[in-house]
Design a protein around this motif. Structure first.
Motif, short mmCIF file in Angstrom:
data_model
loop_
_atom_site.label_atom_id
_atom_site.label_comp_id
_atom_site.label_asym_id
_atom_site.label_seq_id
_atom_site.Cartn_x
_atom_site.Cartn_y
_atom_site.Cartn_z
N ASP A 241 20.65 -32.86 -78.99
CA ASP A 241 21.75 -33.59 -78.34
C ASP A 241 22.18 -32.67 -76.74
N PRO A 242 22.35 -33.06 -75.65
CA PRO A 242 22.54 -33.14 -74.80
C PRO A 242 23.40 -32.73 -74.28
N GLU A 243 24.68 -32.66 -75.34
CA GLU A 243 26.42 -31.86 -74.98
C GLU A 243 25.63 -30.72 -75.78
N SER A 244 25.26 -30.21 -76.26
CA SER A 244 24.96 -28.31 -77.39
C SER A 244 25.40 -27.47 -76.27
N ILE A 245 26.05 -26.66 -76.89
CA ILE A 245 26.58 -25.36 -76.11
C ILE A 245 25.14 -24.55 -75.59
N TRP A 246 25.84 -24.76 -74.54
CA TRP A 246 25.17 -23.57 -73.82
C TRP A 246 25.28 -21.76 -73.33
N ASN A 247 24.88 -21.17 -73.96
CA ASN A 247 25.81 -19.95 -73.43
C ASN A 247 24.72 -19.17 -73.05
N ILE A 248 24.98 -18.11 -72.09
CA ILE A 248 24.62 -17.30 -71.46
C ILE A 248 25.27 -15.48 -71.94
N GLN A 249 24.88 -14.74 -72.01
CA GLN A 249 25.23 -13.38 -72.53
C GLN A 249 24.12 -12.34 -71.81
N GLU A 250 24.40 -11.34 -72.10
CA GLU A 250 23.96 -10.13 -72.12
C GLU A 250 23.98 -9.13 -72.58
#
Length: 403
Positions: A241-250
């Motif tokens: 799904d293009p609306e999938s969640i995209w999270n940036i972590q470190e």
């Protein structure tokens, strides 16, 4: 009008000299009563006043002229005062003036000063000029001095250079890693479309050769992939799904992205991505929560615990073999949250120093969480301990992503 003339129309007789008028010219008053008798007022025409003798005295007038005394012309000539007369000697005549003679001397001719001299006369303040050769020589000397200084500068700097401090080099390396991490973080923010394509290709792959180019450290993990990789068998028509969640972590200064969505059977997935070699790749170990042993094997006291991923939480389960005064107790849950084991870490070890701050208030900022994703190296404890009791030998890293 002459007041002395008589007026024929006026029938009042003229005033007699004996009539008494006041000083202001008013009419005469009535005669005083008989009780008070005053002498008659004398008038200007009184004969007694006119016959009064003339007074003799000193008259002072403004137009007096002083006359010389008749005896003024007579002078008394003093012939002698006393018996002794002091007579002054005749003064000596002054010396005769000598005529001053003038002698003229010719002024010496002043030598003309040199062109490089400046005196205190008319040349005061004049610029002193130097020979051209002297100026050229000074310029050459300055150039030689500058060139020699530049040539010796590396040698001087090498002797004064500080020694290499391991701590300083470590801090510098850490700063460089932070800079690289920020660049990777900025790149990851806009990489969601590429992450969707990579995960779609991974889900539809049916051969190891198709998976190796898509994952991080694919060449090194090829043998591990042949033993543990299992295809997802997703249809070719499926796409995330293009609306999938995209999270940036470190993690340890290295950013990574997490793509979260649902598979066609509504099973939730979490795919980890990182930047390596100038391109975005999927972290296969973190995505599948790879472990060298399953939790079923660990619960039976079996399997290789060199790399185990799970969710750790604080516990208070101790025994005589695992006393509270020497160990800290934790519970490690499987990624699918269906099984768990007991883990212990010796107080004072490096692993205990890395895990304890995750659950102690005040040691790190923010609230402590009930559980955290973690990757551990487990070892067997005492043979008398329960099969599902393991000793934490090393904390590899927090979370499942590979540093």
């Amino acid at each position: 009008m002459n007041p002395s003339l008589s007026d024929t129309n006026h029938h009042v007789p003229e005033n007699s000299p004996d009539e008494r008028w006041d000083e202001s010219g008013n009419a005469p008053r009535e005669a005083p009563s008989a009780a008070v008798v005053l002498p008659a007022r004398r008038t200007v025409n009184d004969s007694s006043l006119r016959k009064a003798p003339q007074e003799i005295g000193l008259r002072i007038e403004s137009n007096l002229s002083r006359g010389d005394s008749p005896e003024t012309g007579r002078r008394i000539e003093v012939q002698e005062i006393g018996s002794s007369v002091v007579r002054l000697d005749q003064s000596e005549p002054p010396p005769t003036k000598v005529e001053r003679l003038f002698t003229f001397h010719e002024r010496q001719v002043r030598e003309k000063p040199g062109k490089n001299q400046a005196g205190e006369g008319r040349d005061w303040g004049a610029v002193r000029r130097h020979p051209v050769l002297w100026i050229v020589g000074m310029g050459v000397a300055v150039i030689v001095l500058v060139v020699s200084t530049l040539l010796l500068l590396p040698l001087i700097n090498s002797t004064n250079a500080p020694t290499k401090d391991p701590v300083e080099w470590a801090l510098r390396a850490e700063e460089e890693e932070k800079v690289e991490g920020m660049e990777a973080l900025n790149r990851l923010l806009s990489q969601q479309p590429e992450a969707l394509q990579i995960f779609r290709a991974y889900g539809q792959a049916s051969m190891i050769e198709d998976v190796v180019p898509l994952i991080k450290d694919g060449k090194q993990l090829e043998k591990t992939l042949r033993r543990h990789w299992q295809p997802l068998h997703l249809p070719s028509s499926w796409a995330p799904d293009p609306e999938s969640i995209w999270n940036i972590q470190e993690l340890a200064g290295r950013p990574y992205g997490v793509l979260e969505g649902f598979l066609p059977d509504n099973e939730r997935y979490s795919a980890y991505f990182t930047w390596q070699g100038g391109r975005l790749l999927m972290d296969w170990k973190a995505t599948v929560a790879f472990g060298t042993a399953t939790f079923g094997q660990l619960a039976e006291g079996k399997g290789d615990g060199s790399e185990i991923r799970g969710e750790i939480s604080a516990a208070d389960y101790y025994s005589a073999l695992w006393p509270e005064g020497e160990y800290r107790s934790y519970r490690l849950t499987s990624p699918d949250r269906e099984s768990s084991i007991w883990c212990y870490v010796r107080i004072g070890d490096a692993a205990e120093a890395g895990i304890a701050p995750l659950f102690n208030h005040g040691e790190i900022l923010g609230e402590s969480q009930s559980s955290r994703k973690i990757t551990l190296r487990l070892v067997r404890g005492s043979p008398e301990s329960l099969p599902n009791q393991w000793l934490i030998g090393e904390m590899l890293h927090i979370d499942w992503a590979t540093p």
